[in-house]
Write a protein that holds these residues in place. Sequence first.
Motif, PDB file in Angstrom:
ATOM      1  N   MET A  29       0.858  -1.185   0.000  1.00 56.25           N
ATOM      2  CA  MET A  29       0.000   0.000   0.000  1.00 56.25           C
ATOM      3  C   MET A  29       0.892   1.232   0.000  1.00 56.25           C
ATOM      4  N   ARG A  30       0.528   2.238  -0.775  1.00 53.62           N
ATOM      5  CA  ARG A  30       1.317   3.463  -0.949  1.00 53.62           C
ATOM      6  C   ARG A  30       2.711   3.170  -1.520  1.00 53.62           C
ATOM      7  N   GLN A  31       2.770   2.145  -2.388  1.00 56.76           N
ATOM      8  CA  GLN A  31       4.071   1.824  -2.999  1.00 56.76           C
ATOM      9  C   GLN A  31       4.519   2.918  -3.958  1.00 56.76           C
ATOM     10  N   ALA A  32       3.539   3.661  -4.523  1.00 57.27           N
ATOM     11  CA  ALA A  32       3.876   4.790  -5.398  1.00 57.27           C
ATOM     12  C   ALA A  32       3.831   6.044  -4.540  1.00 57.27           C
ATOM     13  N   GLY A  33       4.982   6.624  -4.246  1.00 55.26           N
ATOM     14  CA  GLY A  33       4.900   7.803  -3.389  1.00 55.26           C
ATOM     15  C   GLY A  33       6.230   8.397  -2.994  1.00 55.26           C
ATOM     16  N   ARG A  34       6.148   9.191  -1.933  1.00 56.37           N
ATOM     17  CA  ARG A  34       7.228  10.117  -1.595  1.00 56.37           C
ATOM     18  C   ARG A  34       8.595   9.513  -1.260  1.00 56.37           C
ATOM     19  N   TYR A  35       8.646   8.228  -0.895  1.00 52.86           N
ATOM     20  CA  TYR A  35       9.952   7.639  -0.547  1.00 52.86           C
ATOM     21  C   TYR A  35      10.765   7.332  -1.813  1.00 52.86           C
ATOM     22  N   PRO A  38      12.407   9.159  -7.979  1.00 51.19           N
ATOM     23  CA  PRO A  38      11.797   9.692  -9.209  1.00 51.19           C
ATOM     24  C   PRO A  38      10.434  10.338  -8.957  1.00 51.19           C
ATOM     25  N   TYR A  39       9.722   9.852  -7.923  1.00 49.25           N
ATOM     26  CA  TYR A  39       8.453  10.484  -7.549  1.00 49.25           C
ATOM     27  C   TYR A  39       8.726  11.885  -6.996  1.00 49.25           C
ATOM     28  N   GLN A  40       9.747  11.975  -6.108  1.00 47.11           N
ATOM     29  CA  GLN A  40      10.076  13.273  -5.496  1.00 47.11           C
ATOM     30  C   GLN A  40      10.401  14.299  -6.576  1.00 47.11           C
ATOM     31  N   LEU A  42       9.289  14.426  -9.745  1.00 46.41           N
ATOM     32  CA  LEU A  42       8.040  14.872 -10.381  1.00 46.41           C
ATOM     33  C   LEU A  42       7.263  15.816  -9.471  1.00 46.41           C
ATOM     34  N   ARG A  43       7.254  15.445  -8.182  1.00 52.31           N
ATOM     35  CA  ARG A  43       6.470  16.192  -7.188  1.00 52.31           C
ATOM     36  C   ARG A  43       7.025  17.598  -6.976  1.00 52.31           C
ATOM     37  N   SER A  44       8.359  17.749  -7.147  1.00 50.10           N
ATOM     38  CA  SER A  44       8.964  19.062  -6.924  1.00 50.10           C
ATOM     39  C   SER A  44       8.574  20.037  -8.044  1.00 50.10           C
ATOM     40  N   PHE A  77      -2.022   5.278  -9.498  1.00 49.90           N
ATOM     41  CA  PHE A  77      -1.691   6.469  -8.723  1.00 49.90           C
ATOM     42  C   PHE A  77      -2.870   7.442  -8.775  1.00 49.90           C
ATOM     43  N   SER A  78      -3.566   7.526  -7.653  1.00 49.06           N
ATOM     44  CA  SER A  78      -4.742   8.389  -7.557  1.00 49.06           C
ATOM     45  C   SER A  78      -4.935   8.679  -6.079  1.00 49.06           C
ATOM     46  N   ASP A  79      -6.103   9.123  -5.679  1.00 47.14           N
ATOM     47  CA  ASP A  79      -6.339   9.341  -4.251  1.00 47.14           C
ATOM     48  C   ASP A  79      -7.797   9.037  -3.930  1.00 47.14           C
ATOM     49  N   ILE A  80      -8.049   8.649  -2.671  1.00 46.59           N
ATOM     50  CA  ILE A  80      -9.438   8.350  -2.308  1.00 46.59           C
ATOM     51  C   ILE A  80     -10.324   9.595  -2.445  1.00 46.59           C
ATOM     52  N   ASP A 205     -10.957   1.800   4.176  1.00 43.86           N
ATOM     53  CA  ASP A 205     -11.776   2.396   5.243  1.00 43.86           C
ATOM     54  C   ASP A 205     -10.827   2.848   6.344  1.00 43.86           C
ATOM     55  N   SER A 206     -10.091   3.910   6.036  1.00 43.58           N
ATOM     56  CA  SER A 206      -8.984   4.316   6.906  1.00 43.58           C
ATOM     57  C   SER A 206      -9.451   4.832   8.265  1.00 43.58           C
ATOM     58  N   TRP A 207     -10.683   5.321   8.342  1.00 45.78           N
ATOM     59  CA  TRP A 207     -11.148   5.856   9.635  1.00 45.78           C
ATOM     60  C   TRP A 207     -12.098   4.927  10.361  1.00 45.78           C
ATOM     61  N   GLY A 316       0.882  -3.461   6.979  1.00 46.77           N
ATOM     62  CA  GLY A 316      -0.385  -3.290   7.695  1.00 46.77           C
ATOM     63  C   GLY A 316      -1.010  -1.925   7.414  1.00 46.77           C
ATOM     64  N   HIS A 317      -0.255  -1.028   6.785  1.00 45.48           N
ATOM     65  CA  HIS A 317      -0.762   0.256   6.300  1.00 45.48           C
ATOM     66  C   HIS A 317       0.239   0.730   5.247  1.00 45.48           C
ATOM     67  N   GLY A 318       0.109   1.990   4.762  1.00 47.09           N
ATOM     68  CA  GLY A 318       0.951   2.405   3.652  1.00 47.09           C
ATOM     69  C   GLY A 318       2.419   2.606   3.994  1.00 47.09           C
TER      70      GLY A 318
END
Length: 345
Positions: A29-35, A38-40, A42-44, A77-80, A205-207, A316-318
């Motif tokens: 989970m959250r394998q595509a992201g800030r760590y 190459p993502y960083q 694009l994000r900058s 790569f999207s968001d809830i 259902d994160s909350w 167990g989470h992202g």
Amino acid sequence: MTAIVTVVNSLFQKALRCQNTDRPPIWLMRQAGRYLPPYQKLRSERSLLEMFHCKQTIVEVTKQPINILGVDAAIVFSDILMVLDGFGIDWRFEEGLGPVITPSIEKVIDLPEKIQGYPYSPLYEAILQLKSELRVPLLGFAGAPFTIASYLIEGKTSRDHLKTKKWLYSDPLSFHSLLNKITEAIIDFLLIQREAGVDAVQLFDSWAGILSADLYEEFSCSYLKKIIKALNIPVILYSRGSSYFASRLVKIRPNCISVDWSLPLKEVRKQIPAAIAVQGNLDPSLLFSSQRIIEREVLKLLKQMNGDPGFIFNLGHGVLSQTPVENVLYLVDLVKSWRPSLLPC
Ligand code: CP3
């Protein structure tokens, strides 16, 4: 014209159907992201909102963990919160604060019954392209109705969710009406992803964990059930608190339950029938430890779940944002080189 590759017998899909595989499949989970560097990069150069609304960026970021880590499944790569576009609700990300949503309570109460048109075309087009290029299955996803409702009501990531709980206790009828509208929008959002070709979807259902078991049944389970019924595609259900809610999640009948790291996976597994796969459940913060400790914990989990055909390795989470990439790679390689026959007799 590019041909769409139909992956049906991948490790991931077999495990999702609880069929035997040589080793458990792994994705994160959250394998595509800030760590990921190459993502960083694009994000900058762009805002998050721009990234989520650009077909080429969605394609590129989705593929990064496949190329860098070699995981067994991709997640788009999207968001809830993208589902809010369907209601025409303004939202954005603020540095250090996370998502910020700006509808008034009146606008929330007056949400239209049905979303207006389909403002998700970059996502749709990106999924089409990804399906023609990827050699691993592609997951779509959405937030669960209760989690989206809470974001809408709180306007941001809340610590106490007091506004949500106050509404839910004082006016359950209108809260149910809100959940019904959000559920319809989520179904539409997921059907679009299905039509574009995703192989399975995950519901976040994160909350859920802020609700008591009774409230969870009343304000979350029934809506999740409705979504699963409407989809006719494999569904993985992630609920924060899943270790404790497992018996209730089973009644929703997802294809797979994604378990947090509160309890040993083997213990939670006992409450889940063999026909439902399980996914999890390494503590994401373990990836900040030394590789010796990571190896110890990964082997512990692999041995615990050995022989369970319906086991998908995940966290167990992202993945947390500062996680060292070399440790994520180390984890993926460990799982991919694992063979049950390596177990001492
Ligand atoms: O798993 C993947 O790699 C696919 C992409 C994905 C994102 N968000 C991209 C993203 C997925 C599956 C999500 C789901 C999501 N989004 C959830 C449910 C999962 C969970 O963590 O419980 C939630 C609650 C959100 C809402 C959200 N989006 C928050 C609270 C934040 C900011 C804080 C955070 O945790 O990062 C986001 C931003 C976001 N969504 C980022 C990414 C890669 C961070 C991007 C950045 O800051 O550059």
